[in-house]
Write a protein that holds these residues in place. Structure first.
Motif, PDB file in Angstrom:
ATOM      1  N   TYR A 128       0.853  -1.185   0.000  1.00 39.77           N
ATOM      2  CA  TYR A 128       0.000   0.000   0.000  1.00 39.77           C
ATOM      3  C   TYR A 128       0.898   1.248   0.000  1.00 39.77           C
ATOM      4  CZ  TYR A 128      -3.821  -3.159   1.287  1.00 39.77           C
ATOM      5  OH  TYR A 128      -4.755  -4.175   1.297  1.00 39.77           O
ATOM      6  N   ARG A 130       0.959   5.600   0.542  1.00 37.36           N
ATOM      7  CA  ARG A 130       0.237   6.769   1.044  1.00 37.36           C
ATOM      8  C   ARG A 130       1.141   7.988   1.009  1.00 37.36           C
ATOM      9  NH1 ARG A 130      -0.238   7.858   7.538  1.00 37.36           N
ATOM     10  NH2 ARG A 130       1.967   7.607   8.066  1.00 37.36           N
ATOM     11  N   ASP A 134      -1.108  11.305   5.628  1.00 41.69           N
ATOM     12  CA  ASP A 134      -2.479  11.046   5.201  1.00 41.69           C
ATOM     13  C   ASP A 134      -2.944   9.714   5.788  1.00 41.69           C
ATOM     14  OD1 ASP A 134      -4.897  11.102   3.959  1.00 41.69           O
ATOM     15  OD2 ASP A 134      -4.120  11.254   1.912  1.00 41.69           O
ATOM     16  N   ASP A 135      -4.229   9.591   6.090  1.00 38.27           N
ATOM     17  CA  ASP A 135      -4.714   8.331   6.655  1.00 38.27           C
ATOM     18  C   ASP A 135      -5.291   7.406   5.590  1.00 38.27           C
ATOM     19  OD1 ASP A 135      -7.049   9.638   6.037  1.00 38.27           O
ATOM     20  OD2 ASP A 135      -7.981   9.410   8.015  1.00 38.27           O
ATOM     21  N   THR A 136      -5.225   7.806   4.323  1.00 46.56           N
ATOM     22  CA  THR A 136      -5.709   6.958   3.231  1.00 46.56           C
ATOM     23  C   THR A 136      -4.545   6.184   2.621  1.00 46.56           C
ATOM     24  OG1 THR A 136      -7.450   8.564   2.715  1.00 46.56           O
ATOM     25  CG2 THR A 136      -6.971   6.898   1.049  1.00 46.56           C
ATOM     26  N   TRP A 138      -3.526   3.458  -0.267  1.00 43.30           N
ATOM     27  CA  TRP A 138      -3.995   2.928  -1.552  1.00 43.30           C
ATOM     28  C   TRP A 138      -3.276   1.618  -1.872  1.00 43.30           C
ATOM     29  CZ3 TRP A 138      -8.013   5.170  -4.045  1.00 43.30           C
ATOM     30  CH2 TRP A 138      -8.339   6.476  -3.670  1.00 43.30           C
ATOM     31  N   GLU A 173      -4.177  11.773  -6.199  1.00 41.08           N
ATOM     32  CA  GLU A 173      -3.909  11.630  -4.773  1.00 41.08           C
ATOM     33  C   GLU A 173      -2.425  11.427  -4.447  1.00 41.08           C
ATOM     34  OE1 GLU A 173      -8.004  10.001  -5.758  1.00 41.08           O
ATOM     35  OE2 GLU A 173      -5.972   9.673  -6.496  1.00 41.08           O
ATOM     36  N   ARG A 238      -8.848   1.094  -1.253  1.00 42.65           N
ATOM     37  CA  ARG A 238      -8.137   1.923  -0.284  1.00 42.65           C
ATOM     38  C   ARG A 238      -8.581   1.529   1.118  1.00 42.65           C
ATOM     39  NH1 ARG A 238     -11.564   6.676  -2.715  1.00 42.65           N
ATOM     40  NH2 ARG A 238     -11.814   4.972  -4.171  1.00 42.65           N
ATOM     41  N   THR A 239      -7.815   1.927   2.095  1.00 42.29           N
ATOM     42  CA  THR A 239      -8.179   1.693   3.483  1.00 42.29           C
ATOM     43  C   THR A 239      -7.680   2.859   4.318  1.00 42.29           C
ATOM     44  OG1 THR A 239      -8.000   0.135   5.352  1.00 42.29           O
ATOM     45  CG2 THR A 239      -6.062   0.391   3.942  1.00 42.29           C
ATOM     46  N   TRP A 240      -8.266   3.033   5.477  1.00 48.59           N
ATOM     47  CA  TRP A 240      -7.914   4.152   6.344  1.00 48.59           C
ATOM     48  C   TRP A 240      -7.195   3.607   7.570  1.00 48.59           C
ATOM     49  CZ3 TRP A 240     -12.050   3.752   3.256  1.00 48.59           C
ATOM     50  CH2 TRP A 240     -12.262   4.804   2.345  1.00 48.59           C
ATOM     51  N   ASP A 271     -16.586  -1.807  -1.583  1.00 45.74           N
ATOM     52  CA  ASP A 271     -15.161  -2.151  -1.614  1.00 45.74           C
ATOM     53  C   ASP A 271     -14.963  -3.650  -1.520  1.00 45.74           C
ATOM     54  OD1 ASP A 271     -14.311   0.456  -1.858  1.00 45.74           O
ATOM     55  OD2 ASP A 271     -14.015   0.753   0.290  1.00 45.74           O
TER      56      ASP A 271
END
Length: 287
Positions: A128, A130, A134-136, A138, A173, A238-240, A271
């Motif tokens: 992932y 990011r 940022d808390d997102t 990808w 992003e 995506r995840t937080w 999702d």
């Protein structure tokens, strides 16, 4: 007394002078018209606001024709070369064999498939990306490595390839932070656990290659990368997450009868359905 021949000659000279002036005026007029056209067309690009989002060229723009390529990757490269709006700039610093070009992408994808086939999902990790702070997070793809190579080294050795892929995958992003993106890993094929915010599925941040020893001795054949590809208008998974890699949101469960567990909302169900689309469900469960 002036003779008739002399008068005729004078008139002829006068007419030639007038004709010369008329021709000169016509040439100047044509030149000004052409110049005014050029000056009118140029400001559209010259005064485009800096940092504006890239746009496709107008269909009325005249461009040189190009032959079709035999590969989808070739077409992507051709588009980048011919269209300034798709120009992602220079390669990120890194080894030449990890530049983001068709040959390297294809080789590392084949390596991933070979290693996974021989060693199973235990030899893989989900990756992932990011933007710092940022808390997102990808989903960018998956890495594989032989048993003698750690996940940290597998990511670091292929860092420029992975980060460039993530930046191209999310041009709005992630691309603006290209060169400074963070890469995190989760266990291989853990997308369902991530989607359900399982608390025991924590992400681990990877070190950049310049901060890790032993990267240069890893051979290409010992590692692989399979980048995520969007098809059919997918939004992208995506995840937080918090800065420690734990889920921001409570765990999702079908029986939210205790603690912070809860049922998935509509967006989360979407999702989850995207993850399951076209997948072999046995990939997500232990034997």
């Amino acid at each position: 007394m002036v003779s008739t021949s002399t008068t005729a000659a004078a008139i002829l000279v006068h007419l030639l002078a007038i004709l010369s002036i008329a021709l000169s005026f016509s040439l100047v007029s044509n030149t000004l018209t052409s110049t005014s056209f050029v000056l009118h067309r140029q400001p559209a690009a010259a005064f485009a606001p800096p940092g504006s989002l890239p746009t496709r060229p107008s269909t009325c723009t005249v461009t040189a024709s190009s032959s079709l390529s035999s590969s989808k990757w070739d077409n992507l490269v051709d588009d980048d070369d011919d269209d300034d709006s798709l120009d992602f700039g220079e390669d990120l610093p890194g080894p030449r064999d990890m530049r983001y070009i068709e040959f390297n992408i294809g080789r590392q994808n084949r390596n991933f498939v070979d290693i996974r086939t021989a060693g199973g999902p235990e030899m893989t990790n989900d990756v992932y990306a990011r933007k710092a702070g940022d808390d997102t997070f990808w989903f960018a793809g998956k890495v594989a490595r032989v048993s003698d190579v750690s996940p940290e080294l597998a990511v670091a050795r292929q860092w420029s390839l992975i980060e460039t892929h993530a930046a191209r995958l999310r041009p709005i992003e992630l691309y603006p932070s290209r060169g400074k993106l963070e890469l995190w890993i989760a266990p291989g094929d853990s997308e369902m656990d991530v989607a359900y915010n399982r608390p025991d599925c924590k992400f681990v941040q990877m070190k950049r290659p310049e901060d890790l020893e032993g990267v240069g001795v890893i051979r290409q054949a010992e590692i692989g990368f399979q980048g995520e590809i969007y098809e059919g208008g997918e939004d992208g998974f995506r995840t937080w997450r918090n800065d420690d890699g734990s889920p921001v949101k409570p765990e999702i469960t079908d029986t939210p009868d205790k603690g912070d567990k809860r049922a998935p909302n509509d967006d989360e169900m979407k999702d989850i359905q995207e993850i399951l689309k076209g997948k072999d469900l046995s990939e997500f469960f232990d034997d």
